[in-house]
Motif scaffolding. Structure first.
Motif, short mmCIF file in Angstrom:
data_model
loop_
_atom_site.label_atom_id
_atom_site.label_comp_id
_atom_site.label_asym_id
_atom_site.label_seq_id
_atom_site.Cartn_x
_atom_site.Cartn_y
_atom_site.Cartn_z
N ARG A 156 0.86 -1.18 0.00
CA ARG A 156 0.00 0.00 0.00
C ARG A 156 0.90 1.23 0.00
NH1 ARG A 156 -4.58 1.70 4.54
NH2 ARG A 156 -4.95 3.79 3.69
N GLY A 182 -3.58 -2.10 11.47
CA GLY A 182 -4.96 -2.43 11.16
C GLY A 182 -5.93 -1.48 11.83
N GLU A 219 -6.64 0.81 8.66
CA GLU A 219 -7.73 0.08 8.04
C GLU A 219 -8.99 0.06 8.90
OE1 GLU A 219 -6.15 -3.77 7.07
OE2 GLU A 219 -4.87 -2.97 5.46
N ARG A 231 -9.75 -1.29 11.64
CA ARG A 231 -10.16 -2.60 12.15
C ARG A 231 -10.42 -2.52 13.65
NH1 ARG A 231 -6.86 -7.55 9.33
NH2 ARG A 231 -6.67 -6.68 7.21
#
Length: 255
Positions: free
Chosen positions: A167, A247, A251, A253
């Motif tokens: 990424r 994460g 992201e 999460r």
């Protein structure tokens, strides 16, 4: 602005090691055996020493072999990191031919790690020299800039797993922006990380010293053998913690 739940993040990292221990061993064990073999060769032929070999107050000598070993260790851990991050974050099972991966992702990981170290250490060295020159007795004041530098370094390290999963938009600045307002939380992570590191090294030292009571050769043999599980655990814990925090911040999460 998300606030990192420190205890939950550390618990999540430890749980990952236990739950996925078979994959962790498969990904990291061979690299750790290579590093242990290199350290054994250092002990046998290059005069390598362990910390307990140095007399109290004696300055440690940094040898060329130590620098080479540090470089090789950085590459090895970066290779493990790419595979482990991809397993934790993308459920990618590392094929046997990629256990010793040294592809572009690994070299980018090494490069960013070194860049972060340079960003953090360059001003820290300057501040340290300034403080010591003003008042040599004020060395204790260095704990403040060192602590601040450690927090920002860990915040920047959140960008490392992004390289592993390829990424490119989540760079160092993106990591700092995503973790803004979490300095105290990252300080807490550092404290817990240090405690886990200290306990691991303490247990390691107890067994190595016990072997040393038999003889100096046995001490070095124990140091080499026990370095494999100790370093594997510490490496996987650190990488799992980075994966968990990446994460959470990158992201969104939940733990």
């Amino acid at each position: 602005m998300q606030k990192l739940p420190v205890l939950i993040a550390v618990k999540h990292a430890l749980k990952a090691i236990v739950s996925f221990r078979d994959n962790g061993v498969r990904i990291g064990l061979l690299w750790m055996l290579v590093l242990a073999a290199l350290k054994a060769l250092d002990f046998a032929f290059l005069g390598g020493a362990i910390l307990s070999d140095n007399a109290p107050g004696q300055d440690m000598e940094i040898r060329q072999a130590d620098v080479v070993f540090a470089v090789l260790s950085t590459i090895a851990v970066s290779s493990i990191a790419v595979n482990w991050h991809r397993f934790i974050l993308r459920d990618e099972i590392t094929p046997p031919q990629k256990i010793f991966r040294l592809d572009a992702l690994v070299w980018r990981y090494v490069g960013r790690f070194l860049l972060i170290m340079l960003i953090v250490l360059a001003p820290l060295v300057g501040i340290s020299i300034t403080i010591v020159n003003i008042d040599p007795a004020a060395k204790s004041l260095l704990i403040v800039p060192v602590a601040i530098a450690a927090v920002y370094m860990m915040r920047m390290w959140i960008s490392l797993p992004a390289i592993a999963v390829d990424r490119r938009d989540f760079n160092i600045m993106a990591a700092l922006n995503a973790t803004a307002g979490n300095n105290l939380q990252f300080a807490g992570v550092l404290v817990l990380n240090f405690l886990i590191f200290f306990l691991t090294v303490f247990v390691f030292g107890v067994f190595v010293k016990a072997a040393g009571n038999i003889g100096p050769v046995y001490m070095k043999i124990a140091a080499v053998v026990l370095s494999v599980p100790a370093n594997l655990f510490l490496t996987l814990f650190s990488l799992s913690l980075l994966s968990s925090m990446y994460g959470f911040f990158a992201e969104q999460r939940k733990f």
